[in-house]
Design a protein around this motif. Structure first.
Motif, PDB file in Angstrom:
ATOM      1  N   GLN A  56       0.592  -0.871  -0.390  1.00  0.00           N
ATOM      2  CA  GLN A  56      -0.149   0.163  -0.194  1.00  0.00           C
ATOM      3  C   GLN A  56       0.509   0.888  -0.189  1.00  0.00           C
ATOM      4  N   VAL A  87       0.500   7.740   3.149  1.00  0.00           N
ATOM      5  CA  VAL A  87      -0.023   9.468   3.246  1.00  0.00           C
ATOM      6  C   VAL A  87       0.518  10.778   3.707  1.00  0.00           C
ATOM      7  N   ARG A 116      -6.428  11.213   9.090  1.00  0.00           N
ATOM      8  CA  ARG A 116      -6.386  10.019   9.149  1.00  0.00           C
ATOM      9  C   ARG A 116      -8.384  10.167   9.804  1.00  0.00           C
ATOM     10  N   ASP A 126      -4.468   2.484  -9.242  1.00  0.00           N
ATOM     11  CA  ASP A 126      -4.849   3.126  -8.304  1.00  0.00           C
ATOM     12  C   ASP A 126      -3.440   4.053  -7.768  1.00  0.00           C
ATOM     13  N   HIS A 148      -4.063   8.216  -6.387  1.00  0.00           N
ATOM     14  CA  HIS A 148      -3.562   7.867  -5.056  1.00  0.00           C
ATOM     15  C   HIS A 148      -2.856   9.547  -5.145  1.00  0.00           C
ATOM     16  N   TYR A 160      -7.434  11.889   2.257  1.00  0.00           N
ATOM     17  CA  TYR A 160      -7.244  10.838   2.573  1.00  0.00           C
ATOM     18  C   TYR A 160      -7.853   9.957   1.906  1.00  0.00           C
ATOM     19  N   PRO A 161      -7.763   8.961   0.913  1.00  0.00           N
ATOM     20  CA  PRO A 161      -8.179   7.849   0.296  1.00  0.00           C
ATOM     21  C   PRO A 161      -8.618   7.176   1.049  1.00  0.00           C
ATOM     22  N   LEU A 221      -8.064   2.915   1.751  1.00  0.00           N
ATOM     23  CA  LEU A 221      -7.309   2.443   2.549  1.00  0.00           C
ATOM     24  C   LEU A 221      -7.203   2.183   3.974  1.00  0.00           C
ATOM     25  N   LYS A 232      -5.474  -1.198  -0.535  1.00  0.00           N
ATOM     26  CA  LYS A 232      -5.601   0.153  -1.777  1.00  0.00           C
ATOM     27  C   LYS A 232      -6.341   1.146  -2.101  1.00  0.00           C
ATOM     28  N   SER A 233      -6.122   2.085  -2.542  1.00  0.00           N
ATOM     29  CA  SER A 233      -6.878   3.362  -2.601  1.00  0.00           C
ATOM     30  C   SER A 233      -8.179   3.860  -3.057  1.00  0.00           C
ATOM     31  N   VAL A 289     -13.602   9.663  -1.221  1.00  0.00           N
ATOM     32  CA  VAL A 289     -12.571  10.131  -0.292  1.00  0.00           C
ATOM     33  C   VAL A 289     -12.688  11.203   0.771  1.00  0.00           C
TER      34      VAL A 289
END
Length: 373
Positions: free
Chosen positions: A103, A106, A112, A167, A171, A180-181, A184, A191-192, A223
């Protein structure tokens, strides 16, 4: 990002077969006037409960699926799809598991969601998310970013491009926007975004799989921006597609639009599933019942659950509420199986799937599509 029906909450029983003074039995293929037979029961006066008259309601049973149609006008509207009956597509080789790369990181300064780092299944929050003016502003901003990111992701869909490359590019766009994705780290998701190719129904992990000309791919973007989640998805064609695939994708997108069209303050949630299943069955496709829409806002997943098939679930929409509508259609009736990674879900027989998703805000007179640019 769809929720698996029953993963973190109790399942909803199958709705009962509708009954009424009139039942229209249709063949599995799209109906025509010459093939429809009407079975009539002896008409009776409207029944009453506690002194209130209840008018008779006409119900329709479609072979291969359950649907309700309010009247002749809606039935005739759905019949217009008969001339566009789908053609079975030639199956491609089954989707194979590719290499999943580590992954992405960020930057520390980006806030987050609370679930990041837990790496455990997340429970459904039991509250609907109803926003004040400040919350609506936050939701609009997050959803607009998600929409822009999804549009960008669509430009990357080309033969030989890997889903991991998509991805990675997405990202970077998300974090550069200070967001922030959302997928994730959600329940350990590595993954994002989600990339679901061909027969992948939902939650496909981006990996080393290269797209081929004629493939279809759903890209699901969520997001987390300034404390609010926004989610949207679309199914794209890689290169050129035949007419049957174009018809399939058009039907799937129309089903989403039909579901949104009934939304407004005070309306039953179940009307969304009714509208979607009506259109899907008359197009000759099938709604996947295993995944549902959900409330979204400061929490990624919450009540209400938005079922995309015919159901009798209670509950009404409230002005200021936000949720996703994200029906998944498959070309042929099939069971779904989840790979050992715990996420990627595919049709057992290889039937292709298509999904479109929007986040909507319920208003007094309708719905604002927050993820529509």
């Amino acid at each position: 990002m769809a929720m698996s029906h029953g993963a973190s909450y109790s399942g909803v029983p199958a709705p009962p077969r509708p009954s009424g003074p009139h039942a229209l039995l249709l063949s599995a293929a799209p109906p025509s006037a010459s093939k429809c037979t009407i079975k009539r029961r002896n008409p009776r006066t409207a029944s009453s409960v506690l002194g209130k008259a209840i008018p008779r309601k006409r119900c329709f049973v479609v072979a291969g699926g359950l649907t309700w149609v309010d009247g002749v006008e809606e039935l005739m509207e759905l019949r217009q799809s008969e001339e566009q009956a789908p053609v079975k597509v030639k199956k491609r080789p089954p989707l194979r598991r590719g290499k999943v790369y580590p992954q992405l990181t960020v930057p520390e300064h980006i806030p987050r969601p609370s679930y990041v780092g837990a790496n455990i299944p997340q429970e459904l929050h039991p509250v609907c998310q109803i926003h004040n003016a400040e919350g609506i502003t936050g939701m609009r901003a997050a959803c607009k970013l998600a929409s822009r990111v999804l549009n960008f992701a669509g430009t990357l869909v080309k033969p030989s491009v890997t889903t991991n490359e998509i991805d990675r590019a997405v990202h970077h766009m998300i974090v550069e926007a200070g967001a922030y994705p959302s997928p994730l780290g959600y329940g350990g998701f590595p993954k994002s975004i989600c990339t679901s190719v061909n027969e992948c129904v939902c939650h496909g992990l981006p990996d080393s799989t290269q797209l081929q000309n004629g493939d279809i791919i759903n890209i699901d973007v969520n997001v987390f921006l300034n404390g609010y989640h926004g989610g949207t998805s679309r199914t794209f064609v890689c290169g050129e597609a035949d007419k049957s695939i174009k018809h399939f994708l058009k039907a799937a997108e129309e089903c989403l639009e039909k579901g949104i069209s009934v939304c407004r303050d005070g309306v039953n949630y179940r009307k969304i599933g009714k509208k979607i299943s009506n259109l899907a069955y008359f197009y000759g496709y099938h709604v996947v019942e295993s995944f549902v829409g959900h409330g979204i806002g400061t929490m990624l997943h919450s009540e209400p659950l938005i079922l995309h098939h015919a159901n009798d679930n209670p509950g009404r929409m409230v002005e200021g509420e936000t949720f996703t509508i994200e029906p998944i259609l498959i070309m042929e009736k099939a069971e779904c199986v989840t790979w050992e990674n715990g996420w990627t879900t595919v049709t057992e027989d290889g039937s292709w799937a298509a999904q479109f998703e929007h986040t909507v805000l319920v208003t007094r007179t309708g719905a604002e599509i927050l993820t529509k640019l």
